[in-house]
Design a protein around this motif. Structure first.
Motif, PDB file in Angstrom:
ATOM      1  N   GLY A 182      39.796  64.968  48.129  1.00 43.14           N
ATOM      2  CA  GLY A 182      40.727  63.855  48.252  1.00 43.14           C
ATOM      3  C   GLY A 182      40.051  62.512  48.035  1.00 43.14           C
ATOM      4  N   LEU A 183      38.826  62.360  48.547  1.00 38.92           N
ATOM      5  CA  LEU A 183      38.067  61.130  48.311  1.00 38.92           C
ATOM      6  C   LEU A 183      37.833  60.917  46.819  1.00 38.92           C
ATOM      7  N   ARG A 184      37.495  61.992  46.143  1.00 33.80           N
ATOM      8  CA  ARG A 184      37.236  61.877  44.697  1.00 33.80           C
ATOM      9  C   ARG A 184      38.526  61.556  43.939  1.00 33.80           C
ATOM     10  N   ALA A 185      39.639  62.065  44.433  1.00 32.61           N
ATOM     11  CA  ALA A 185      40.920  61.755  43.797  1.00 32.61           C
ATOM     12  C   ALA A 185      41.262  60.277  43.960  1.00 32.61           C
ATOM     13  N   PHE A 186      41.029  59.735  45.156  1.00 36.00           N
ATOM     14  CA  PHE A 186      41.258  58.301  45.351  1.00 36.00           C
ATOM     15  C   PHE A 186      40.402  57.491  44.378  1.00 36.00           C
ATOM     16  N   ALA A 187      39.133  57.895  44.223  1.00 35.01           N
ATOM     17  CA  ALA A 187      38.225  57.157  43.338  1.00 35.01           C
ATOM     18  C   ALA A 187      38.665  57.260  41.887  1.00 35.01           C
ATOM     19  N   ALA A 188      39.137  58.450  41.497  1.00 29.70           N
ATOM     20  CA  ALA A 188      39.550  58.665  40.106  1.00 29.70           C
ATOM     21  C   ALA A 188      40.789  57.856  39.751  1.00 29.70           C
ATOM     22  N   GLY A 189      41.576  57.495  40.773  1.00 32.03           N
ATOM     23  CA  GLY A 189      42.787  56.720  40.516  1.00 32.03           C
ATOM     24  C   GLY A 189      42.513  55.314  40.028  1.00 32.03           C
ATOM     25  N   GLY A 190      41.307  54.832  40.250  1.00 34.10           N
ATOM     26  CA  GLY A 190      40.928  53.514  39.745  1.00 34.10           C
ATOM     27  C   GLY A 190      41.465  52.341  40.536  1.00 34.10           C
ATOM     28  N   GLU A 191      42.149  52.608  41.674  1.00 29.13           N
ATOM     29  CA  GLU A 191      42.672  51.507  42.483  1.00 29.13           C
ATOM     30  C   GLU A 191      41.527  50.789  43.201  1.00 29.13           C
ATOM     31  N   GLN A 192      41.683  49.486  43.364  1.00 36.78           N
ATOM     32  CA  GLN A 192      40.686  48.713  44.101  1.00 36.78           C
ATOM     33  C   GLN A 192      41.355  47.924  45.221  1.00 36.78           C
ATOM     34  N   ALA A 193      40.644  47.804  46.307  1.00 39.32           N
ATOM     35  CA  ALA A 193      41.141  46.981  47.409  1.00 39.32           C
ATOM     36  C   ALA A 193      41.039  45.513  47.025  1.00 39.32           C
ATOM     37  N   PRO A 194      41.822  44.652  47.662  1.00 43.03           N
ATOM     38  CA  PRO A 194      41.675  43.218  47.421  1.00 43.03           C
ATOM     39  C   PRO A 194      40.261  42.770  47.792  1.00 43.03           C
ATOM     40  N   PRO A 195      39.835  41.623  47.315  1.00 45.10           N
ATOM     41  CA  PRO A 195      38.520  41.108  47.716  1.00 45.10           C
ATOM     42  C   PRO A 195      38.374  41.098  49.228  1.00 45.10           C
ATOM     43  N   CYS A 196      37.204  41.496  49.685  1.00 51.25           N
ATOM     44  CA  CYS A 196      36.960  41.575  51.132  1.00 51.25           C
ATOM     45  C   CYS A 196      37.059  40.183  51.754  1.00 51.25           C
ATOM     46  N   ALA A 197      37.961  40.065  52.730  1.00 54.84           N
ATOM     47  CA  ALA A 197      38.201  38.760  53.334  1.00 54.84           C
ATOM     48  C   ALA A 197      37.355  38.507  54.570  1.00 54.84           C
ATOM     49  N   ALA A 198      36.557  39.493  54.983  1.00 52.47           N
ATOM     50  CA  ALA A 198      35.759  39.324  56.194  1.00 52.47           C
ATOM     51  C   ALA A 198      34.689  38.258  55.987  1.00 52.47           C
ATOM     52  N   GLY A 199      34.440  37.494  57.041  1.00 54.84           N
ATOM     53  CA  GLY A 199      33.413  36.468  56.985  1.00 54.84           C
ATOM     54  C   GLY A 199      32.435  36.606  58.142  1.00 54.84           C
ATOM     55  N   PRO A 200      31.437  35.744  58.205  1.00 58.96           N
ATOM     56  CA  PRO A 200      30.391  35.862  59.215  1.00 58.96           C
ATOM     57  C   PRO A 200      30.907  35.864  60.657  1.00 58.96           C
TER      58      PRO A 200
END
Length: 518
Positions: free
Chosen positions: A130-148
């Motif tokens: 399932g992890l490999r299927a998610f990766a194969a889908g090519g979807e990306q999360a939005p830019p990481c909004a976390a800060g210091p």
């Protein structure tokens, strides 16, 4: 996209960008390069955002097992900009649900076997396929909004009131920590580092991000392999090792810790509890080419805050009266003071710490009262009462009694009753509170005593003519993780008292180490 090394994920992302073909992770039979691991992380992070309706989750629970899914899940939560909240799969469901609620967990990641965990939030439980299927889908999360100033992770420690205490660690706290320990570890591509600590224990932060922050390979032993540490280290040709000292004793008891048995080790680090000098000598003989170091620090100071590297020649080693390796020196980026009960600075007292690694305060602000203090310009100590904001100027009280001997810090014990068992920090008061709730129990005391193997273990004494140990074990098992359940529960007619009318803990410890005395 990731804020560079200003965030915890940035430490991994930078290594993945520089060393995509280098091995990053070995878990069981699974092997991943940095590039492969990053693709799986991106795919799962995008899926987590989808589950949250297209926005990054604020906090992700991680049902923490030793599996590829778990390690990818840890990084994916960080990549999505969420706080990681490790959960013990062996803890009762009610405890994990309470921890998740306190930390604001919105969804959880788990292996398929744990997919039905009752957390009260959606559980994402992919297989490796399932992890490999998610990766194969090519979807990306939005830019990481976390800060210091955002929370990187939250770990929960035992609480004296019967409720676990949430310790949030900010990205700036852990970045300050890694900036100190990663260069010191002398690791990089080609280094093979152990992952011995459970992810619910903050020693795992060292495991993961000293490896991934330097381009090394994280090699995760299964629990069964930890029962034969020498075999695991030799078989996997590890160059770096980090564990609790009790594993040294375990290896010695097996008869496998023989001179020269660990020729590939270059650096051996121990923490979570004192390292006896006898154990250090045995390990040094088995790993003659390894630097040997001890780390100390509570979770509230971000994994560790002091260090001591033993000299290359054992003839030059110190010999403290307590027979353990010194804590050494505090990190130069932090401030330290030893205070006596009156609040005066001394060379033998409670260790207090402040600086870039000090956490911002407990999830429940009520837990901050009594755990912090300030010192004014006249040197007067002011205990924190909760009536004003907690600031970076406040000192955290570790509860550890420390002395300066020959220019080094030496651990002398606790100023309270907190204990450490195989690296886990435990408030006996939490267990005592649960025991007192049970039918037939009038009073209860929980202590750390010497077990048959010479290592510390928990033992409980309860008072009550109708108290029965078997129902008590069952009741504790419904509320506590396995490491907090006493090995023995003894029913006593009364608790021993000293001349001041207080419980005589020394006499009780001796009695519980010899249960036949009652």
């Amino acid at each position: 996209m990731t804020g560079g090394r200003e965030t915890l994920y940035g430490w991994f992302a930078e290594s993945a960008a520089h060393h995509p073909e280098q091995p990053a992770l070995e878990v069981g039979d699974e092997r991943l390069t940095y590039g492969e691991l990053r693709r799986l992380v991106e795919g799962l992070a995008a899926h987590l955002v989808q589950v949250c309706g297209g926005r990054p989750p604020r906090a992700v629970g991680l049902v923490a097992s030793r599996s590829l899914v778990t390690y990818v899940g840890y990084l994916a939560a960080l990549r999505a900009g969420a706080t990681v909240v490790p959960l013990n799969p062996e803890a009762p469901a009610t405890r994990n649900a309470a921890v998740s609620s306190a930390a604001g967990v919105e969804l959880a990641v788990a292996e398929p076997a744990y997919g039905a965990t009752e957390l009260g939030v959606p559980v994402v439980a992919p297989s490796v396929a399932g992890l490999r299927a998610f990766a194969a889908g090519g979807e990306q999360a939005p830019p990481c909004a976390a800060g210091p100033d955002d929370r990187a992770y939250v770990v929960f420690t035992s609480g004296s009131t019967g409720t676990p205490k949430g310790v949030p660690v900010l990205h700036r706290n852990v970045t300050a920590y890694l900036s100190h320990v990663v260069p010191r570890a002398d690791a990089g591509p080609g280094s093979r580092m152990s992952g011995t600590f459970e992810l619910t224990f903050d020693g795992s932060v060292y495991d993961l991000f000293v490896a991934w922050g330097s381009g090394a390979t994280l090699v995760v032993p299964m629990r069964s392999q930890l029962l034969s540490p020498v075999k695991f280290i030799a078989g996997r040709e590890l160059t770096h090792w980090f564990s609790v000292p009790s594993l040294v004793s375990f290896a010695a008891q097996l008869g496998t810790l023989k001179p020269g048995a660990l020729p590939t080790l270059r650096r051996s680090v121990f923490g979570g509890e004192p390292l006896p000098l006898a154990s250090a000598r045995a390990w040094r003989a088995a790993a003659p080419d390894s630097v040997l170091e001890i780390l100390y620090g509570p979770s509230e100071t971000t994994v560790s805050c002091t260090e001591y590297q033993l000299p290359p020649d054992p003839a030059d080693w110190p010999n403290p009266a307590n027979g353990t390796v010194p804590l050494g020196e505090g990190y130069s980026e932090l401030e330290f003071v030893l205070l006596d009960e009156a609040g005066a600075a001394v060379d033998d007292g409670e260790l207090c710490v402040r600086g870039a690694q000090r956490f911002p305060g407990y999830l429940d602000p009520a837990n901050n009262v009594g755990r912090f203090l300030s010192i004014d310009e006249t040197g007067t100590v002011h205990p924190y009462t909760g009536n004003a904001p907690l600031t970076d100027a406040h000192w955290y009280r570790t509860g550890d009694r420390v002395a300066v001997q020959d220019g080094r810090l030496v651990h002398l014990g606790r100023v309270d009753h907190q204990v450490k068992i195989r690296g886990y920090r435990i408030e006996p008061g939490e267990i005592e509170a649960l025991l007192r709730e049970q039918d037939g129990v009038r009073d209860a005391v929980v202590l750390a005593v010497r077990g048959p193997d010479g290592e510390k273990e928990l033992a409980a004494a309860v008072v009550g003519p109708e108290a029965d140990p078997q129902p008590l074990y069952a009741a504790l098992g419904d509320r506590l993780p396995p490491y907090m359940i006493p090995r023995r529960i003894s029913v006593l007619p009364e608790l021993p008292l000293n001349a001041n009318g207080k419980i005589d803990r020394r006499a009780l410890t001796g009695a519980l180490e010899q249960p036949s005395a009652y």
